[in-house]
Motif scaffolding. Structure first.
Motif, PDB file in Angstrom:
ATOM      1  N   ALA A   1       0.834  -1.206   0.000  1.00 29.99           N
ATOM      2  CA  ALA A   1       0.000   0.000   0.000  1.00 29.99           C
ATOM      3  C   ALA A   1       0.866   1.252   0.000  1.00 29.99           C
ATOM      4  N   GLY A   2       1.933   1.220   0.795  1.00 34.53           N
ATOM      5  CA  GLY A   2       2.842   2.367   0.843  1.00 34.53           C
ATOM      6  C   GLY A   2       3.511   2.634  -0.488  1.00 34.53           C
ATOM      7  N   VAL A   3       3.923   1.552  -1.168  1.00 34.69           N
ATOM      8  CA  VAL A   3       4.576   1.692  -2.478  1.00 34.69           C
ATOM      9  C   VAL A   3       3.623   2.346  -3.474  1.00 34.69           C
ATOM     10  N   ILE A   4       2.407   1.837  -3.533  1.00 36.51           N
ATOM     11  CA  ILE A   4       1.433   2.340  -4.509  1.00 36.51           C
ATOM     12  C   ILE A   4       0.998   3.759  -4.165  1.00 36.51           C
ATOM     13  N   TYR A   5       0.792   4.032  -2.889  1.00 41.90           N
ATOM     14  CA  TYR A   5       0.390   5.381  -2.498  1.00 41.90           C
ATOM     15  C   TYR A   5       1.472   6.388  -2.856  1.00 41.90           C
ATOM     16  N   GLY A   6       2.714   5.973  -2.712  1.00 42.04           N
ATOM     17  CA  GLY A   6       3.832   6.854  -3.041  1.00 42.04           C
ATOM     18  C   GLY A   6       3.918   7.210  -4.516  1.00 42.04           C
ATOM     19  N   SER A   7       3.234   6.445  -5.365  1.00 41.86           N
ATOM     20  CA  SER A   7       3.271   6.729  -6.803  1.00 41.86           C
ATOM     21  C   SER A   7       2.508   8.000  -7.147  1.00 41.86           C
ATOM     22  N   GLY A   8       1.574   8.402  -6.267  1.00 36.83           N
ATOM     23  CA  GLY A   8       0.813   9.619  -6.505  1.00 36.83           C
ATOM     24  C   GLY A   8      -0.456   9.437  -7.312  1.00 36.83           C
ATOM     25  N   TYR A   9      -0.776   8.200  -7.683  1.00 34.69           N
ATOM     26  CA  TYR A   9      -1.962   7.960  -8.521  1.00 34.69           C
ATOM     27  C   TYR A   9      -3.266   7.973  -7.724  1.00 34.69           C
ATOM     28  N   VAL A  10      -3.178   7.774  -6.401  1.00 37.20           N
ATOM     29  CA  VAL A  10      -4.389   7.631  -5.595  1.00 37.20           C
ATOM     30  C   VAL A  10      -4.356   8.621  -4.430  1.00 37.20           C
ATOM     31  N   THR A  11      -5.464   9.313  -4.197  1.00 36.90           N
ATOM     32  CA  THR A  11      -5.537  10.246  -3.073  1.00 36.90           C
ATOM     33  C   THR A  11      -5.895   9.489  -1.793  1.00 36.90           C
ATOM     34  N   THR A  12      -5.658  10.122  -0.655  1.00 38.33           N
ATOM     35  CA  THR A  12      -5.968   9.496   0.638  1.00 38.33           C
ATOM     36  C   THR A  12      -7.454   9.197   0.774  1.00 38.33           C
ATOM     37  N   ALA A  13      -8.304  10.169   0.429  1.00 39.50           N
ATOM     38  CA  ALA A  13      -9.751   9.978   0.539  1.00 39.50           C
ATOM     39  C   ALA A  13     -10.226   8.816  -0.334  1.00 39.50           C
ATOM     40  N   GLU A  14      -9.716   8.732  -1.559  1.00 33.92           N
ATOM     41  CA  GLU A  14     -10.081   7.631  -2.450  1.00 33.92           C
ATOM     42  C   GLU A  14      -9.678   6.295  -1.843  1.00 33.92           C
ATOM     43  N   TRP A  15      -8.486   6.288  -1.241  1.00 34.90           N
ATOM     44  CA  TRP A  15      -7.979   5.024  -0.700  1.00 34.90           C
ATOM     45  C   TRP A  15      -8.880   4.503   0.415  1.00 34.90           C
ATOM     46  N   PHE A  16      -9.259   5.373   1.358  1.00 35.91           N
ATOM     47  CA  PHE A  16     -10.096   4.926   2.466  1.00 35.91           C
ATOM     48  C   PHE A  16     -11.448   4.425   1.972  1.00 35.91           C
ATOM     49  N   LYS A  17     -12.026   5.114   1.003  1.00 32.05           N
ATOM     50  CA  LYS A  17     -13.329   4.707   0.480  1.00 32.05           C
ATOM     51  C   LYS A  17     -13.239   3.369  -0.253  1.00 32.05           C
ATOM     52  N   VAL A  18     -12.327   3.285  -1.219  1.00 32.19           N
ATOM     53  CA  VAL A  18     -12.203   2.066  -2.029  1.00 32.19           C
ATOM     54  C   VAL A  18     -11.703   0.907  -1.173  1.00 32.19           C
ATOM     55  N   GLY A  19     -10.762   1.193  -0.269  1.00 35.14           N
ATOM     56  CA  GLY A  19     -10.224   0.147   0.589  1.00 35.14           C
ATOM     57  C   GLY A  19     -11.305  -0.493   1.451  1.00 35.14           C
ATOM     58  N   PHE A  20     -12.215   0.320   1.987  1.00 39.04           N
ATOM     59  CA  PHE A  20     -13.291  -0.225   2.816  1.00 39.04           C
ATOM     60  C   PHE A  20     -14.252  -1.069   1.976  1.00 39.04           C
ATOM     61  N   LEU A  21     -14.652  -0.554   0.802  1.00 40.76           N
ATOM     62  CA  LEU A  21     -15.578  -1.308  -0.060  1.00 40.76           C
ATOM     63  C   LEU A  21     -14.956  -2.636  -0.490  1.00 40.76           C
ATOM     64  N   ALA A  22     -13.673  -2.619  -0.831  1.00 40.69           N
ATOM     65  CA  ALA A  22     -12.986  -3.857  -1.223  1.00 40.69           C
ATOM     66  C   ALA A  22     -12.918  -4.833  -0.048  1.00 40.69           C
ATOM     67  N   SER A  23     -12.746  -4.302   1.166  1.00 42.92           N
ATOM     68  CA  SER A  23     -12.690  -5.173   2.349  1.00 42.92           C
ATOM     69  C   SER A  23     -14.016  -5.904   2.556  1.00 42.92           C
ATOM     70  N   VAL A  24     -15.117  -5.223   2.280  1.00 42.75           N
ATOM     71  CA  VAL A  24     -16.438  -5.857   2.419  1.00 42.75           C
ATOM     72  C   VAL A  24     -16.562  -7.010   1.426  1.00 42.75           C
ATOM     73  N   VAL A  25     -16.108  -6.789   0.206  1.00 38.48           N
ATOM     74  CA  VAL A  25     -16.149  -7.842  -0.818  1.00 38.48           C
ATOM     75  C   VAL A  25     -15.311  -9.036  -0.376  1.00 38.48           C
ATOM     76  N   ASN A  26     -14.105  -8.782   0.116  1.00 44.73           N
ATOM     77  CA  ASN A  26     -13.237  -9.870   0.575  1.00 44.73           C
ATOM     78  C   ASN A  26     -13.851 -10.620   1.751  1.00 44.73           C
ATOM     79  N   ILE A  27     -14.415  -9.885   2.698  1.00 45.56           N
ATOM     80  CA  ILE A  27     -15.026 -10.535   3.863  1.00 45.56           C
ATOM     81  C   ILE A  27     -16.162 -11.470   3.432  1.00 45.56           C
ATOM     82  N   LEU A  28     -17.007 -11.017   2.506  1.00 44.12           N
ATOM     83  CA  LEU A  28     -18.117 -11.846   2.034  1.00 44.12           C
ATOM     84  C   LEU A  28     -17.610 -13.104   1.332  1.00 44.12           C
ATOM     85  N   ILE A  29     -16.619 -12.942   0.452  1.00 41.25           N
ATOM     86  CA  ILE A  29     -16.099 -14.096  -0.300  1.00 41.25           C
ATOM     87  C   ILE A  29     -15.423 -15.091   0.629  1.00 41.25           C
TER      88      ILE A  29
END
Length: 488
Positions: A444-472
């Motif tokens: 996560a640190g490597v990818i965030y350092g690339s500058g392609y993703v903002t902090t707000a986007e990360w928290f939102k997408v990261g949480f939604l992806a976690s829900v998908v993983n938990i269900l699967i």
């Protein structure tokens, strides 16, 4: 244009702020350590138990706040344990350095170097791009397959994500005119591929014991609780939910973070050009591939033919040294491996000592008491969700595993959860948490350092992806483990 005096003031202010921040971090670490250190000893816990708990908690907080590098924090914690007599220097303090599981991780770090040094990892990534890369979704599946193929022999998921996958993601984004400079440009392709690669990395890390450095530690802690998990048992339990998650996640990510560019018709040709430029497979690549296949066979059949996983890993390292795919100079330069040896050895030694002193058992009983009276499935669901989302407080998968895995496993077993099922499920969670935030893991640190993703986007997408993983992993993974008889 700022004046010289204002520039000088800014230059002076920055070090001052840094020093103040450092002081506050150290003060917080000392405060937590001393508070727990001097707490009354609970019944059934060794008199040194709370002393060890205080030093351990302070060390973990140090790993989160990072006033110094990871290995430095661990060594300072070890020094505190020795000088206070909390750990006997001759019999207890250095026990972690003889842990075979930790040496398995170190050996696998060197094996992973072979993929990078020979270029085999990059070749595999380019091959998948040439076959699947006509669309942004196809590119993400190509990166997922690359990660999956490399994961069984790459315990540094950061090296896998940052050394092999990310350079290809960056190249693909650049070729398609997607740069971090503006929102429109980064959202064209780079942000989608970056976010997806992190979530995919959490899944591949969960699929094999040797795919993330903290997994062998979880296996060791499970063994301390009387639960034996082999390399093959972990892989068998994870294979179905893992493959389903790998199929679903890139598609889900394309819906919750839709890339501006859906078709990438030039990507396969670009990949074929690069493959042509690097030429046919070298002797080193063939040696690396053969060694990799041999290791997989030994790890899968190890319990059947009597070959220890650590012994197999060192055989792999030996082959790479004899064939000169690796040299001692390469191994000596791998600071990540040696830092891991120090960091893990100290923390595993401390965690083992906490267990011996009765602290882990006491905390586990207290946690189990909070969900006591519930059916074990409901109790385990609560424990799992807490274990998952408490990771917002951690900046490392491994730090959380060392600090909390044994406690939550003990609590889960105390509520009546099947031991093998609980141990594996918590082991999987220790990887899936790696995409929750931009600081959740090394990848996560490597990818965030690339500058392609903002902090707000990360928290939102990261949480939604976690829900998908938990269900699967809960529904499909739980059902699959039930079919395998792991609920008994």
């Amino acid at each position: 244009m700022p004046s010289k005096s204002s520039t000088k003031t800014l230059e002076t202010a920055t070090p001052n702020r840094t020093r103040v921040t450092m002081v506050w971090k150290i003060a917080a670490i000392l405060a937590l350590t001393l508070i727990i250190y001097f707490l009354p000893t609970p019944e059934g816990v060794d008199p040194r138990g709370m002393h060890m708990a205080g030093i351990f908690a302070g060390t973990i907080l140090g790993l989160i706040l990072q006033p110094l590098p990871t290995a430095s924090v661990a060594l300072i914690g070890l020094a505190a344990a020795m000088i206070t007599g909390t750990m006997d220097t001759k019999t207890e303090a250095l026990q972690g350095f003889g842990n075979s599981t930790i040496w398995l991780i170190v050996a696998a770090f060197f094996i992973a170097d072979g993929f990078l040094l020979t270029g085999l990892g990059r070749r595999i990534a380019l091959l998948f791009v040439s076959l699947l890369g006509k669309s942004s979704l196809g590119l993400s599946y190509g990166m997922a397959l690359t990660d999956l193929v490399l994961s069984p022999a790459t315990p540094s998921n950061t090296a896998r994500a940052g050394g092999v996958v990310y350079p290809i993601v960056k190249s693909l984004a650049t070729v398609n005119d997607s740069h971090p400079a503006s929102d429109e440009s980064r959202k064209k392709l780079g942000a989608y591929l970056s976010l997806t690669s992190v979530q995919v990395n959490t899944i591949t890390s969960a699929m094999f014991v040797t795919a993330m450095a903290g997994n062998p530690l979880a296996v060791g802690f499970a063994a301390d609780a009387g639960v034996k998990i082999s390399w093959g048992t972990w892989a068998l339990a994870a294979i179905v939910p893992g493959l389903v998650a790998l199929i679903v996640m890139p598609w889900v990510m394309s819906k919750i973070y839709r890339p501006g560019l859906s078709q990438t018709p030039d990507a396969p040709a670009h990949a074929r050009q690069e493959l042509k430029a690097i030429g046919p497979m070298s002797r080193g690549e063939w040696t690396m591939l053969t060694t990799f296949v041999l290791l997989l066979i030994l790890w899968v059949l190890g319990s059947t033919i009597g070959v220890d996983a650590t012994a197999a890993a060192f055989v792999g390292v030996a082959i790479l040294l004899i064939s000169r795919v690796l040299t001692w100079k390469d191994m000596a330069a791998n600071s990540g491996a040696w830092s891991t040896l120090i960091f893990f050895s100290v923390l595993v030694g401390m965690a083992t000592h906490l267990n011996t002193l009765g602290v882990i058992g006491w905390i586990g009983d207290e946690v189990a008491g909070l969900v006591g009276g519930m059916p074990w499935i409901l109790a385990f669901a609560v424990l799992s969700l807490v274990y998952f989302y408490v990771h917002y407080l951690f900046a490392s998968n491994t730090a959380q595993i060392v600090a909390m895995y044994s406690v939550f496993l003990g609590a889960a077993i105390a509520t009546g959860a099947p031991p093998l099922f609980a141990a594996l499920a918590l082991g999987f969670i220790g990887n899936l948490i790696g995409g929750l935030s931009h600081y959740a893991s090394g990848p996560a640190g490597v990818i965030y350092g690339s500058g392609y993703v903002t902090t707000a986007e990360w928290f939102k997408v990261g949480f939604l992806a976690s829900v998908v993983n938990i269900l699967i992993w809960s529904l499909i993974g739980g059902g699959w483990m039930s079919l395998l008889g792991m609920w008994g």
